[in-house]
Design a protein around this motif. Structure first.
Motif, PDB file in Angstrom:
ATOM      1  N   ALA A  67       0.831  -1.195   0.000  1.00 10.79           N
ATOM      2  CA  ALA A  67       0.000   0.000   0.000  1.00 10.79           C
ATOM      3  C   ALA A  67       0.864   1.243   0.000  1.00 10.79           C
ATOM      4  CB  ALA A  67      -0.882   0.012   1.240  1.00 10.79           C
ATOM      5  N   GLN A  68       0.361   2.282  -0.662  1.00 10.16           N
ATOM      6  CA  GLN A  68       1.071   3.551  -0.644  1.00 10.16           C
ATOM      7  C   GLN A  68       0.889   4.177   0.731  1.00 10.16           C
ATOM      8  OE1 GLN A  68      -0.790   5.608  -3.871  1.00 10.16           O
ATOM      9  NE2 GLN A  68       0.554   4.704  -5.387  1.00 10.16           N
ATOM     10  N   ARG A  70       0.069   6.800   3.557  1.00  7.19           N
ATOM     11  CA  ARG A  70      -0.951   7.845   3.594  1.00  7.19           C
ATOM     12  C   ARG A  70      -0.296   9.200   3.472  1.00  7.19           C
ATOM     13  NH1 ARG A  70      -5.815   6.126   5.126  1.00  7.19           N
ATOM     14  NH2 ARG A  70      -6.546   8.169   5.768  1.00  7.19           N
ATOM     15  N   ARG A  71      -0.958  10.076   2.784  1.00  6.21           N
ATOM     16  CA  ARG A  71      -0.411  11.423   2.606  1.00  6.21           C
ATOM     17  C   ARG A  71      -0.481  12.185   3.911  1.00  6.21           C
ATOM     18  NH1 ARG A  71      -3.942  13.735  -2.062  1.00  6.21           N
ATOM     19  NH2 ARG A  71      -2.871  15.609  -1.400  1.00  6.21           N
TER      20      ARG A  71
ATOM     21  N   GLN B  70      -3.374  -0.789  -6.506  1.00  2.00           N
ATOM     22  CA  GLN B  70      -2.099  -0.612  -5.810  1.00  2.00           C
ATOM     23  C   GLN B  70      -2.304  -0.148  -4.372  1.00  2.00           C
ATOM     24  OE1 GLN B  70      -0.326   2.154  -8.578  1.00  2.00           O
ATOM     25  NE2 GLN B  70       0.886   0.564  -9.580  1.00  2.00           N
ATOM     26  N   ALA B  71      -3.336   0.653  -4.156  1.00  2.00           N
ATOM     27  CA  ALA B  71      -3.560   1.225  -2.829  1.00  2.00           C
ATOM     28  C   ALA B  71      -4.639   0.477  -2.057  1.00  2.00           C
ATOM     29  CB  ALA B  71      -3.949   2.692  -2.973  1.00  2.00           C
ATOM     30  N   ALA B  73      -4.788  -2.028  -0.223  1.00  3.00           N
ATOM     31  CA  ALA B  73      -4.523  -2.479   1.146  1.00  3.00           C
ATOM     32  C   ALA B  73      -4.752  -1.365   2.160  1.00  3.00           C
ATOM     33  CB  ALA B  73      -3.096  -3.002   1.246  1.00  3.00           C
ATOM     34  N   SER B  74      -4.697  -0.117   1.694  1.00  7.30           N
ATOM     35  CA  SER B  74      -4.909   1.007   2.612  1.00  7.30           C
ATOM     36  C   SER B  74      -6.375   1.411   2.682  1.00  7.30           C
ATOM     37  CB  SER B  74      -4.079   2.220   2.177  1.00  7.30           C
ATOM     38  OG  SER B  74      -4.595   2.756   0.972  1.00  7.30           O
TER      39      SER B  74
END
Lengths: 214, 196
Positions: A67-68, A70-71, B70-71, B73-74
């Motif tokens: 996961a990217q 968090r900003r 891609q994101a 999982a968040s």
């Protein structure tokens, strides 16, 4: 008394009795949507396969990409504090100018309807003209409290679609908002859900909508 | 006459199951297709409204789904997937808009002050949910009623002109139009006055 048949006739372009202005304005909005070409446009049929191919290729049948992160929320937090400071100044100035500034000269109201995103929500707003601007007392139910990096934001919108933010809050019961534009010109009140992502534009996630009435 | 109820209707905001979401995270093809089929209309509408180009909107839509995967999982499953995807789509569209503006770069003193590429970003998602809801309502209409509504509102044809175009009696056009708009009004009552 406008009937459903009158409204449907108006929506479909049939000649008929003149509608109440608020009805015709709202139906014009719906007609504008029906005429919006983006409603009728469809992506190329091959796009689904391209999306699937792009993702499965990246997935490679093995590990999922992490996961990217968090900003950071700091810019939005600073912006929120600045907005809060402005609001405090406005309130203090209003109080000094005349005990809150309610001269009783002009009071409007808006019944707030739910949207598909929050079908159980409903609310009411009272808009009072003061020397400092328009004080808006908002009270709504059926919306969960938002906290952390999520919040509600209220807006006034004019006929051209221009939005003016009038405040943010966590829970919609007994909220006081302030507007520097007249609801006579900006006659639609909306409440949206927002993320503290540094983007000041509306998320478009409306949960309450209402027209300001005399 | 069946009365029209001018009340809120639930649109299918989050019908992808948590199990599908977990499989989407893993890149499972069927799950990716399920998410795409449920939300491509919303994502495409956001991108098209922002970019005004079908080609760029499709590029933005594809990037949006890849970024979402891609994101994934968040993503908090307690939240609604649609708004999250719409936010990604909007940011992706803005990035593409900037990229295209750079490609079209010319000396600044040759650019008109009012050039939208210079002074503004693309419009946001303010009405994308409305577009999505209207599209779903239209998709639920029979094909012949869809065509009447499209000709009436997009092509701005009269009932007589539609009858000539379709080769059917005017009365047939009127009855299709009334049925279609009654259906749309019932499903879209919550959109009345909803822009903003």
């Amino acid at each position: 008394m406008t009937t459903d048949d009158d409204r449907i006739g108006y929506l479909s372009g049939e000649p008929g009795p003149e509608l109440d202005p608020s009805d015709s304005e709202e139906l014009d909005d719906l007609r504008a949507l029906l005429a919006d070409r983006s409603v009728w446009a469809r992506p190329d049929a091959g796009l689904e396969d391209r999306v699937v191919a792009a993702i499965t290729a990246e997935a490679g049948g093995t590990e999922v990409v992490p996961a990217q992160p968090r900003r950071t929320r700091r810019p939005a937090l600073v912006g929120g504090l600045a907005a809060a400071a402005v609001l405090v100044v406005v309130v203090v100035v209003a109080a000094l100018a005349g005990g809150g500034g309610n001269n009783g000269s002009h009071e409007l109201a808006a019944a707030l309807r739910p949207t598909a995103l929050a079908p159980n929500a409903e609310g009411h707003a009272t808009l009072t003209q003061t020397d400092a601007g328009w004080r808006i007392e908002l009270d709504a139910t059926g919306l969960p409290r938002l906290s952390g990096d999520r919040f509600y934001q209220a807006w006034l919108r004019n006929g051209e679609g221009h939005l003016v933010p009038i405040g943010t809050f966590n829970a919609p019961d007994d909220v006081t908002l302030w507007a520097g534009v007249s609801p006579d010109a900006y006659g639609t009140l909306t409440v949206t859900r927002e993320d503290a992502d540094g983007d000041p534009a509306s998320s478009g996630q409306r949960v309450l909508i209402g027209r300001v009435q005399n | 006459m069946i009365p029209v109820t001018w009340t809120t209707r639930d649109v299918a905001c989050d019908v992808v199951s948590s199990a599908d979401l977990a499989r989407f995270r893993a890149g499972d093809e069927d799950a990716v297709r399920a998410v795409y089929r449920e939300y491509s209309g919303l994502v495409y509408a956001v991108a098209l409204r922002a970019l005004g180009s079908r080609e760029l909107a499709e590029e933005a839509a594809q990037q949006t789904f890849v970024k979402a995967w891609q994101a994934a999982a968040s993503f908090d499953p307690a939240r609604e997937l649609g708004p999250w995807l719409a936010t990604i789509a909007r940011r992706t569209a803005i990035d593409l808009h900037r990229r295209e503006a750079r490609r079209r770069a010319v000396p600044l003193d040759e650019v008109p002050a009012a050039d939208p590429a210079v002074v503004t970003l693309p419009v946001g998602v303010e009405r994308a949910y409305d577009v999505w809801a209207v599209r779903e309502a239209i998709d639920a209409l029979p094909t012949d009623e869809q065509e009447v509504v499209r000709l009436q509102h997009v092509e701005e044809l009269s009932h007589v002109e539609i009858a000539e175009r379709l080769g059917v009696p005017v009365g047939t056009v009127k009855s299709r139009s009334f049925r279609a708009h009654r259906h749309l009004a019932g499903r879209l009552g919550h959109l009345r006055g909803s822009s903003g």
